[in-house]
Design a protein around this motif. Structure first.
Motif, mmCIF file in Angstrom:
data_model
loop_
_atom_site.group_PDB
_atom_site.id
_atom_site.type_symbol
_atom_site.label_atom_id
_atom_site.label_comp_id
_atom_site.label_asym_id
_atom_site.label_seq_id
_atom_site.Cartn_x
_atom_site.Cartn_y
_atom_site.Cartn_z
ATOM 1 N N ALA A 1 0.823 -1.211 0.000
ATOM 2 C CA ALA A 1 0.000 0.000 0.000
ATOM 3 C C ALA A 1 0.856 1.260 0.000
ATOM 4 C CB ALA A 1 -0.927 -0.003 1.213
ATOM 5 N N LEU A 2 2.058 1.190 0.558
ATOM 6 C CA LEU A 2 2.911 2.378 0.669
ATOM 7 C C LEU A 2 3.435 2.864 -0.684
ATOM 8 C CD1 LEU A 2 4.874 1.537 3.945
ATOM 9 C CD2 LEU A 2 2.819 2.943 3.661
ATOM 10 N N PRO A 3 4.084 1.997 -1.505
ATOM 11 C CA PRO A 3 4.501 2.490 -2.827
ATOM 12 C C PRO A 3 3.322 2.901 -3.693
ATOM 13 C CG PRO A 3 4.884 0.116 -2.631
ATOM 14 C CD PRO A 3 4.586 0.629 -1.259
ATOM 15 N N LEU A 4 2.185 2.227 -3.508
ATOM 16 C CA LEU A 4 1.000 2.590 -4.288
ATOM 17 C C LEU A 4 0.491 3.967 -3.877
ATOM 18 C CD1 LEU A 4 -0.523 1.082 -6.512
ATOM 19 C CD2 LEU A 4 -2.172 0.343 -4.803
ATOM 20 N N LEU A 5 0.664 4.319 -2.607
ATOM 21 C CA LEU A 5 0.257 5.634 -2.116
ATOM 22 C C LEU A 5 1.085 6.740 -2.779
ATOM 23 C CD1 LEU A 5 -1.663 6.946 0.026
ATOM 24 C CD2 LEU A 5 0.300 6.956 1.563
ATOM 25 N N LEU A 6 2.388 6.490 -2.939
ATOM 26 C CA LEU A 6 3.244 7.468 -3.615
ATOM 27 C C LEU A 6 2.848 7.610 -5.082
ATOM 28 C CD1 LEU A 6 6.742 6.530 -2.129
ATOM 29 C CD2 LEU A 6 5.118 8.255 -1.344
ATOM 30 N N ASP A 7 2.498 6.498 -5.707
ATOM 31 C CA ASP A 7 2.053 6.533 -7.097
ATOM 32 C C ASP A 7 0.768 7.353 -7.229
ATOM 33 O OD1 ASP A 7 2.373 5.359 -9.890
ATOM 34 O OD2 ASP A 7 0.332 4.718 -9.408
ATOM 35 N N ALA A 8 -0.157 7.163 -6.281
ATOM 36 C CA ALA A 8 -1.412 7.913 -6.294
ATOM 37 C C ALA A 8 -1.163 9.407 -6.087
ATOM 38 C CB ALA A 8 -2.353 7.379 -5.212
#
Length: 332
Positions: A48-55
């Motif tokens: 969820a953390l790298p995906l949060l940066l992508d978002a």
């Protein structure tokens, strides 16, 4: 026919993967995973953390018109659709645009942000792959990496050309005119393009280098953070590597996977790349085989949760719309 052949590769890839694990020895691979234990499940929420940066990068392109939490959820669904469902490579982006319009009413702005984000992602993938090649070469373990570097360099003019063409603009108006000649000006497809508005929105985004740079930086940070999945998993498997080596393994794997974009979900291609690059950095064969299986496990669990949440959200939304329609009818 091409789509049929593309998806016919999926069961063949699964069979090949199973056959390889059986050939190597299921017991040894299972023993390596068992050594890591239930701690491996922490890799699921960690994603969820790298995906949060992508978002956050997508949010920059949208001008902050939607909350980060909402866009993070949409990004999770986009990724799950692209990687787990039998759709074309842009299937996740199409679903993402539809879901984003739940909060951002300007369909043109949403479409333009996703198109530009895809271009930014291509640039990030090249930068991340180049980082992996540099790390592999400087570690003196990069035997055979020169061919990957050459392939990356030779393919670089293509994304540069695409970026230049999109920046030039006018393509969606041209597509709209072509659709009008083919289907007629009154056809729903022709009327739904909105070529002039979309070209204007794209032009406005492409003239904001600061926004593009922020989106690039957020996405690249997400890729780098995502490489810690390799570092963590190998540590749990008893085959620790340095953070630089984990970055190199992940970056080179991503380079190979994106080069083989025609293979559904990168099946077998990703597994073979992970095993080869992990072995190159001194990881034992059992752990090298277990690592891609663990990555697939995380991808499947996280993706299934995202897809389930999407279906729940769709059903809830339809129920609310029916309820609102019934109330409006009753008032009349």
């Amino acid at each position: 026919m091409k789509r049929l052949l593309r998806w016919a590769m999926l069961p063949a890839g699964i069979v090949a993967l199973i056959a390889f694990v059986l050939h190597r020895g299921v017991h040894d691979v299972v023993a390596a995973i068992d050594q890591a234990g239930w701690a491996l499940l922490w890799l699921v929420p960690f994603h969820a953390l790298p995906l949060l940066l992508d978002a956050q990068g997508w949010r920059a392109l949208l001008g902050g018109r939607a909350s980060l939490g909402f866009l993070w959820w949409v990004a999770a669904v986009r990724e799950a659709v692209s990687r787990l469902l039998p759709v074309a490579s842009i299937g996740g982006e199409v679903v993402g645009m539809r879901l984003a319009r739940w909060r951002v009413r300007d369909a043109t702005a949403v479409s333009a942000s996703v198109i530009v984000e895809v271009l930014v992602t291509i640039g990030v993938q090249y930068a991340f792959s180049a980082l992996g090649i540099v790390l592999a070469l400087t570690s003196r373990r990069g035997v055979g990496i020169e061919s990957i570097a050459l392939g990356l360099l030779l393919s670089l003019p293509l994304p540069v050309l695409v970026f230049a063409l999109v920046k030039k603009g006018g393509w969606f108006q041209a597509f709209e005119r072509l659709a009008a000649r083919m289907f007629g000006a009154s056809h729903p497809l022709t009327q739904g393009i909105g070529g002039a508005n979309l070209d204007a929105a794209l032009d406005a985004l492409m003239r904001q280098p600061g926004t593009l740079l922020r989106a690039f930086a957020w996405q690249l940070a997400g890729y780098v953070l995502g490489a810690l999945e390799v570092y963590w998993a190998l540590a749990l498997l008893g085959e620790p590597v340095t953070i630089g080596e984990a970055l190199a393994i992940e970056a080179l794997t991503q380079a190979v996977r994106h080069a083989a974009f025609m293979v559904p979900a990168g099946l077998v291609v990703q597994e073979a790349a992970v095993m080869a690059f992990a072995s190159m950095f001194g990881v034992g064969m059992d752990a090298a085989i277990a690592l891609p299986l663990i990555k697939r496990m995380r991808e499947t669990i996280f993706g299934c949760i995202a897809l389930a949440s999407w279906q729940i959200a769709e059903m809830t939304r339809r129920q609310r719309e029916r309820g609102a329609s019934a109330n409006a009818t009753g008032d009349i």
